[in-house]
Design a protein around this motif. Structure first.
Motif, PDB file in Angstrom:
ATOM      1  N   MET A  66       0.811  -1.220   0.000  1.00  0.00           N
ATOM      2  CA  MET A  66       0.000   0.000   0.000  1.00  0.00           C
ATOM      3  C   MET A  66       0.845   1.271   0.000  1.00  0.00           C
ATOM      4  O   MET A  66       0.313   2.361  -0.270  1.00  0.00           O
ATOM      5  N   THR A  67       2.137   1.146   0.330  1.00  0.00           N
ATOM      6  CA  THR A  67       2.936   2.375   0.498  1.00  0.00           C
ATOM      7  C   THR A  67       2.950   3.233  -0.761  1.00  0.00           C
ATOM      8  O   THR A  67       3.073   4.446  -0.682  1.00  0.00           O
ATOM      9  N   MET A  68       2.827   2.594  -1.937  1.00  0.00           N
ATOM     10  CA  MET A  68       2.849   3.388  -3.174  1.00  0.00           C
ATOM     11  C   MET A  68       1.485   3.434  -3.855  1.00  0.00           C
ATOM     12  O   MET A  68       1.395   3.644  -5.069  1.00  0.00           O
ATOM     13  N   GLY A  69       0.425   3.240  -3.052  1.00  0.00           N
ATOM     14  CA  GLY A  69      -0.918   3.243  -3.630  1.00  0.00           C
ATOM     15  C   GLY A  69      -1.511   4.638  -3.660  1.00  0.00           C
ATOM     16  O   GLY A  69      -0.856   5.642  -3.352  1.00  0.00           O
ATOM     17  N   ARG A  86      -1.499   4.378  10.158  1.00  0.00           N
ATOM     18  CA  ARG A  86      -2.165   4.903   8.966  1.00  0.00           C
ATOM     19  C   ARG A  86      -1.110   5.026   7.870  1.00  0.00           C
ATOM     20  O   ARG A  86      -0.046   5.598   8.089  1.00  0.00           O
ATOM     21  N   VAL A  87      -1.399   4.426   6.717  1.00  0.00           N
ATOM     22  CA  VAL A  87      -0.466   4.523   5.585  1.00  0.00           C
ATOM     23  C   VAL A  87      -1.102   5.410   4.523  1.00  0.00           C
ATOM     24  O   VAL A  87      -2.290   5.271   4.217  1.00  0.00           O
ATOM     25  N   ARG A  88      -0.301   6.354   4.022  1.00  0.00           N
ATOM     26  CA  ARG A  88      -0.757   7.219   2.922  1.00  0.00           C
ATOM     27  C   ARG A  88       0.149   6.941   1.721  1.00  0.00           C
ATOM     28  O   ARG A  88       1.380   6.930   1.866  1.00  0.00           O
ATOM     29  N   GLY A  89      -0.473   6.717   0.582  1.00  0.00           N
ATOM     30  CA  GLY A  89       0.309   6.359  -0.594  1.00  0.00           C
ATOM     31  C   GLY A  89       1.253   7.478  -1.030  1.00  0.00           C
ATOM     32  O   GLY A  89       0.889   8.659  -0.975  1.00  0.00           O
ATOM     33  N   VAL A  90       2.474   7.112  -1.422  1.00  0.00           N
ATOM     34  CA  VAL A  90       3.425   8.094  -1.971  1.00  0.00           C
ATOM     35  C   VAL A  90       3.731   7.667  -3.411  1.00  0.00           C
ATOM     36  O   VAL A  90       3.424   6.545  -3.813  1.00  0.00           O
TER      37      VAL A  90
END
Ligand code: EPZ
Length: 420
Positions: free
Chosen positions: A317-320, A357-361
């Protein structure tokens, strides 16, 4: 120590054959101790924990040989000599020898089993259940001694938490015990089901397989017969490559992947935009260039989303696109992978010990990172597949505990990855 070098930026393409399940093979191998005939256990993965289990079985008086396609086990003089499990240490799954040796011999001395450092991992539920079955425990010199002065008897056991290992230990102790055992709140994981099926193939009477209520009819000491048994494919390894596909915008066939055991995982992959089709050959996955992030992902006992795949889903998910709240409800130390992912450029906020919380980068950068446990290590490999430039993952021994050859598998899918 070896490291894995990955040149990122390649979308996974092609097909890969999924290895046999580690967590199913280990308790089944331990269960061979309850038989007095030869068993052939097909599809055991060639990984360190299985090799260790093989040598423990040998030290316990079994003749064990690797053959084409599986492991042949013949319990010859179990319960004789000084074995008593003294060698049992260093891996969590050796814990299932506790139930198996107690079931067969009525006593055991063992060191505290180790395993991955993903939380406290207490064994109180195992001990409480076995106590109800007539086992008395004592500790000294760092060892655990268990005896059953009047033999092991059936009991009605209510597990306050659906522990996989405790359910397996109860089953292993119950099969040869005197009387009936009822397990309420049993774990329903496919690995428990695989153990039940092997035991049933050997003549055990177990009802409620695959449910939270198991009933075992004890055999009052009469050993089981042997069986020819196929270990199911590893749903966690399959899920790892599935998230590798989702992470890189790939297109892969996961041959032999156990589709029926992966409903919650496929659901999350589909929320991330991948198309997953279960076919006779396995699972066919087609992923968009960038995954979409579901609003929330929560781990739970089976049939929920497995804790063992949480780190890989997080990495993918890190790059989503978007953001996801990830809640870990099973083990407390499962976010150790966050720090190296952040160093690679991920945007992950630790809200509390059980939630991130993961936010896409739009980009991760290759770095030198260290695996500190098995599944977190595999997640770092996935991050390396996505990152720009070279990633080196150290701590490969952790990864090799669960994957026969992660580099070879991913190379078959086109990744530029080598073990150095
Ligand atoms: C099994 O561990 C697996 N290991 C784990 O896979 C997996 O993560 C886990 O089940 C959950 O699915 C093997 O099968 C060898 P539990 P296990 O007992 O049996 C608490 C991997 O990466 N608990 O179901 O040890 C415990 O702390 C490994 O392949 C107690 O409180 O897990 C946890 O919160 C890592 N007291 C929860 O129950 C106990 O006596 C579930 O643990 C036992 C467990």
């Amino acid at each position: 120590m070896d490291s894995i070098h990955i040149q990122g930026g390649v979308a996974l393409q092609g097909k890969v054959l999924i290895q046999g399940s580690k967590n199913a093979a280990l308790p089944v191998l331990a269960a061979t101790l309850l038989t007095n005939e030869t068993s052939f256990i097909r599809g055991c993965p060639r990984i360190a924990d299985v090799y260790r289990m093989v040598s423990l079985l040998k030290s316990l008086g079994c003749r064990v040989s690797w053959e084409d396609g599986g492991i042949r086990v013949r319990p010859v003089c179990v319960c004789e000599g000084e074995m008593q499990g003294e060698a049992i240490t260093g891996m969590r799954s050796s814990l299932c020898l506790l139930g198996a040796v107690l079931g067969r011999c009525g006593e055991i001395v063992m060191e505290h089993p180790g395993g991955c450092v993903i939380g406290e991992r207490p064994i109180d539920l195992h001990l409480a259940a076995l106590r109800e079955m007539g086992v008395v425990f004592s500790e000294g010199n760092g060892k655990l001694r268990a005896v059953s002065p009047e033999g092991i008897h059936g009991a009605r056991i209510r597990l306050p938490m659906a522990s996989v290992g405790a359910t397996e230990n109860i089953l292993l102790a119950a099969v040869l015990a005197e009387g009936e055992t009822l397990v309420e709140g049993a774990a329903r994981e496919p690995e428990v089901t695989a153990l039940c099926r092997y035991l049933s193939d050997c003549g055990a009477v177990i009802e409620g397989i695959g449910t939270g209520l198991l009933r075992v009819e004890g055999r009052c000491g009469e050993a089981l017969r042997g069986a020819d048994f196929a270990v199911p494919a590893d749903r966690i390894v399959a899920g790892t490559y599935l998230f590798g596909c989702a992470a890189t915008g790939g297109n892969v066939l996961l041959e032999r992947a156990p589709c029926d055991q992966m409903e919650a995982v496929l659901h999350v992959a589909e929320q991330m935009g991948s198309r997953c089709d279960g076919t006779r050959e396995g699972i066919y996955v087609q992923s968009p260039r960038r995954p979409r992030l579901p609003a929330r992902l929560r781990t739970a006992p089976y049939p929920g989303f497995p804790t063992d795949l949480q780190s890989m889903a997080l990495a993918a998910m890190t790059m989503g696109e978007g953001s996801c709240l990830i809640e870990e409800t099973i083990f407390e130390n499962r976010f150790r992978v966050v720090e190296p992912l952040i160093r690679m450029g991920a945007d992950i906020e630790i809200l509390d010990p059980g939630r991130v919380r993961v936010r896409g980068v739009s980009r991760l950068n290759g770095r030198e990172v260290e695996a500190r446990e098995l599944r977190g290590g595999a997640a770092l490999v996935l991050a390396g597949l996505m990152a720009e430039g070279q990633t080196r993952v150290r701590g490969v021994d952790f990864i090799n505990r669960g994957y026969e050859n992660i580099c070879k598998d991913l190379r078959e899918l086109g990744a530029r990855i080598v073990s150095v």
